[in-house]
Design an enzyme around this catalytic site. Sequence first.
Site: not given
Ligand code: XIL
Length: 361
Positions: A143, A249
Amino acid sequence: MAALSPSPAAEPTTLRQAAGDRFLVGAAVRPDQLARPESAKLIAEQFNCLTAENVFKPQSIQPRKGEFNFADADKIADFAAKHNMALIGHTLCWHNQTGRWMFEDAQGKPLPREEGLANLKAHIFAVAGHFKGKVKGWDVVNEAIDDGGPYLRDTPARKSIGDDYIIQAFKFAHEADPNAELYYNDYNIERDYKNAKTVRLLNELKAAGVRIDGVGVQAHWGIAWPDNAELERGLKALAATGLKLHFTELDVDVLPRKGESANITDVQKSAGSTAENPYVKGLPDEMQKKLADRYAELFRLIMKHGSQVERITFWGVDDGSSWLNGFPIRGRTNYPLLFDRQFKPKPAAAAVMKVLREEGK
Ligand code: XIL
């Protein structure tokens, strides 16, 4: 002698079987899910690739300078090895879920460049070194593209080190584990507002001569967004860089929400209204069908990129464990994945299986 007719190929019954050797099918998991027999069984059967949902992040592995905690991360690595699954490291450098000490002093001021660089290098060497030979690839930087500004997000790492912190992170990761693949990972980089900025970064990384194997499209999507034409356009531009495409994701939000971003700090409290949290008692059939259709559509769209697609990872396993029950509004009941709260496949799972069987490469 009459040729023996080949025995008919058994129909695949799991996602990993159905994907075959076309691409990896992954899931993000937490150690507690691997310790629970019911979810562990489902994970081992369905997926051939794991990402840690949280326990590989800097905050988890090195909460304070020099204090390393690999116990939880090792649980994920061990499960992956035991079940013949690939392992993805998420993530080495991010502005969230990272101790402030890494790039800021006690007053919150950016550390001098040399100190920030030394902390970044020490972290990457320790972590990528620890998992050397076990991790297929790393989300080196997560990010880094700004949502609003012209190019890079002004993160603590950038404030301390400068714009080249991204290049430096990739260099360190490659030195620490020369055989690991290296990826840049972000959300909404397939969307018009972030796509050109991302392509610019990917090309700059290539021009700098650092190893980069793939781009990670987080794919936190919704039932009615992004617009398919925009999505296709964005993926095409990312694919044109020649990098492998990783969908890192994937989940599909079925609940109403204002924004379409996966910025984890943009969380609101639930007002507790039915309009905001409409499916507390279960997802109506009509919505199950919409979700299944949307998943099928998204898989077809992704699979148009053929062998350039290296992986599709879901951000979670079953609806009960999804982060979208708490994001972008806390305390809701969401249904973004292929398996329900009892670990049973939903109509969306059947729809994805059907696309996997139908779409050749
Ligand atoms: C999220 C997790 O799913 C949660 O459990 C945590 O509280 C916050 O992070 N983008 C990403 C991930 O790259 O690491 C994030 O994961 C969601 C958004």
